[in-house]
Design a protein around this motif. Sequence first.
Motif, short mmCIF file in Angstrom:
data_model
loop_
_atom_site.label_atom_id
_atom_site.label_comp_id
_atom_site.label_asym_id
_atom_site.label_seq_id
_atom_site.Cartn_x
_atom_site.Cartn_y
_atom_site.Cartn_z
N MET A 67 3.29 -5.78 -4.22
CA MET A 67 3.23 -6.27 -2.84
C MET A 67 4.21 -5.54 -1.94
O MET A 67 3.99 -5.42 -0.73
CB MET A 67 3.54 -7.77 -2.80
CG MET A 67 2.53 -8.62 -3.55
SD MET A 67 0.90 -8.56 -2.78
CE MET A 67 -0.08 -9.46 -3.98
N ALA A 68 5.32 -5.09 -2.51
CA ALA A 68 6.31 -4.33 -1.74
C ALA A 68 7.03 -3.39 -2.68
O ALA A 68 7.37 -3.77 -3.80
CB ALA A 68 7.30 -5.27 -1.05
N GLY A 69 7.22 -2.18 -2.24
CA GLY A 69 7.89 -1.17 -3.04
C GLY A 69 7.86 0.14 -2.29
O GLY A 69 7.43 0.20 -1.13
N PRO A 70 8.30 1.22 -2.92
CA PRO A 70 8.29 2.52 -2.25
C PRO A 70 6.89 2.89 -1.75
O PRO A 70 5.95 3.03 -2.52
CB PRO A 70 8.75 3.48 -3.36
CG PRO A 70 9.54 2.63 -4.30
CD PRO A 70 8.87 1.29 -4.28
N GLY A 71 6.75 2.98 -0.44
CA GLY A 71 5.49 3.34 0.15
C GLY A 71 4.44 2.26 0.17
O GLY A 71 3.29 2.51 0.56
N VAL A 72 4.80 1.04 -0.23
CA VAL A 72 3.83 -0.06 -0.30
C VAL A 72 4.38 -1.28 0.43
O VAL A 72 5.53 -1.68 0.20
CB VAL A 72 3.52 -0.45 -1.77
CG1 VAL A 72 2.58 -1.65 -1.81
CG2 VAL A 72 2.93 0.72 -2.53
N PHE A 73 3.59 -1.85 1.31
CA PHE A 73 3.93 -3.14 1.92
C PHE A 73 2.64 -3.86 2.27
O PHE A 73 1.92 -3.47 3.20
CB PHE A 73 4.80 -3.00 3.16
CG PHE A 73 5.23 -4.33 3.72
CD1 PHE A 73 6.26 -5.04 3.14
CD2 PHE A 73 4.57 -4.89 4.82
CE1 PHE A 73 6.64 -6.29 3.64
CE2 PHE A 73 4.95 -6.12 5.32
CZ PHE A 73 5.99 -6.83 4.73
N VAL A 74 2.32 -4.90 1.51
CA VAL A 74 1.12 -5.70 1.75
C VAL A 74 1.49 -6.79 2.75
O VAL A 74 2.46 -7.54 2.54
CB VAL A 74 0.61 -6.32 0.43
CG1 VAL A 74 -0.60 -7.21 0.69
CG2 VAL A 74 0.26 -5.22 -0.57
N PRO A 75 0.76 -6.94 3.86
CA PRO A 75 1.11 -7.96 4.86
C PRO A 75 0.91 -9.37 4.32
O PRO A 75 0.18 -9.57 3.34
CB PRO A 75 0.15 -7.66 6.02
CG PRO A 75 -1.00 -6.95 5.39
CD PRO A 75 -0.42 -6.15 4.25
N PRO A 76 1.54 -10.36 4.95
CA PRO A 76 1.50 -11.73 4.43
C PRO A 76 0.08 -12.25 4.22
O PRO A 76 -0.20 -12.87 3.18
CB PRO A 76 2.22 -12.54 5.51
CG PRO A 76 3.09 -11.57 6.22
CD PRO A 76 2.38 -10.26 6.16
N GLU A 77 -0.81 -11.98 5.16
CA GLU A 77 -2.16 -12.56 5.08
C GLU A 77 -2.99 -11.97 3.95
O GLU A 77 -4.02 -12.53 3.57
CB GLU A 77 -2.89 -12.37 6.41
CG GLU A 77 -3.16 -10.93 6.81
CD GLU A 77 -2.02 -10.28 7.57
OE1 GLU A 77 -2.26 -9.21 8.17
OE2 GLU A 77 -0.90 -10.84 7.58
N ALA A 78 -2.53 -10.85 3.38
CA ALA A 78 -3.28 -10.21 2.30
C ALA A 78 -2.65 -10.46 0.93
O ALA A 78 -3.09 -9.87 -0.06
CB ALA A 78 -3.39 -8.71 2.56
N ARG A 79 -1.64 -11.31 0.85
CA ARG A 79 -0.96 -11.54 -0.41
C ARG A 79 -1.53 -12.70 -1.22
O ARG A 79 -1.11 -12.94 -2.35
CB ARG A 79 0.54 -11.77 -0.18
CG ARG A 79 1.23 -10.55 0.38
CD ARG A 79 2.75 -10.63 0.32
NE ARG A 79 3.34 -9.41 0.85
CZ ARG A 79 4.62 -9.05 0.69
NH1 ARG A 79 5.44 -9.85 0.02
NH2 ARG A 79 5.06 -7.92 1.22
#
Length: 387
Positions: A67-79
Amino acid sequence: MASLDLSQLSRSFGGTPAVDRVSFSVPSGAFLALLGPSGCGKTTLLRLVAGLERPDGGTIRIGGRMMAGPGVFVPPEARGLGMVFQSYALWPHMTVAGNVRFGLRVQRLPRAEQEARAAEALRMVGLERMGARLPHQLSGGQRQRVALARSLALRPSLILLDEPLANLDAHLREQMLAEFRRIHAASGTSFVLVTHDQDEALAVASHVGVMNAGRLEQLAAPQVLWQRPATPMVARFVGGGRTVPVKVLGAKDGACAIRIRDRVLTVPGLAPAGAGWLCLRPHDLLPDPAGALGAHVLDSRFRGGAHVVTGLLDGAEDGGEIELVLHRAPRRGEFLRLGLRGGWVLPREALATPLPRPDGHAICTKPSPDCQRTALGSGCIDFCCAA
């Protein structure tokens, strides 16, 4: 339901770490409570998991998905998460059923499926007959259930609860704790609860994480946290505990020989020879004229058929006030001799090498309800204390 895995997660504000390299794993279906003093970082950690904050470093995985990491960020509504706020955040002009259906409408599900899911969620929280009411016609506890039903209707893999009981009186809090336990068991959904209330955390959670100054001090099952604190902070914070400096003479089979003044006692613990802490909670002490410890009486009050005494524990760190239960009323200023019927021994300083399990087996690689995580040296290890 989904597992939650954090690795070296960090977030700072104005150069001050709010979450400082936090790492832990909890399995699918767990009920995790994040506990700690005000400003410890528990709410920031919850917001990072929710996607309401971006981490400065580290990773977040939910159900194995990054969900979050280097080069990755998934927005709240897609988690795929549900969130229940302290303020409930209900639409005042919508009925109970309308509030529960709101997220489903946003997802543009068919009307029949919206109504079926909303009805199912309201049954789960015991409000199936109140779908036509407006929020102002409900009690605080009922509004809390509506907020929870709204999250459950989305069928999330993880539900985040941010101080959800803070606005309720003591009686309603007890009722809602029982409801949370029931709903968690019935739904199978993983829960993460942020609270400052120890009784709440220990009553509902399968796993409790204690935070302090942005760091995770310990993650363990409630009984492990209570009986075997991993750090002096946990020993002092949870359950009104206190720590007394002792000399550890040696350890064997999960017990330590310690010297307190001129006495040598054997107490459960994990510490090498040298300076140590004896971690004590009120139930670990009992009146004993020949006891190795003592306390000066500060105050006494009659409650529940016994005398609850506030005493100043001789030699304890961090103030040393501790509550004791006696069957007689002591005099203010009286010195009470106390014996031990419990306790836990920790090393005075962090160790450079990991401690073994009491049974001599290898150190755990993943935390579980029977394991505890502790900071040792520059990193964290997990070790099991259960057979």
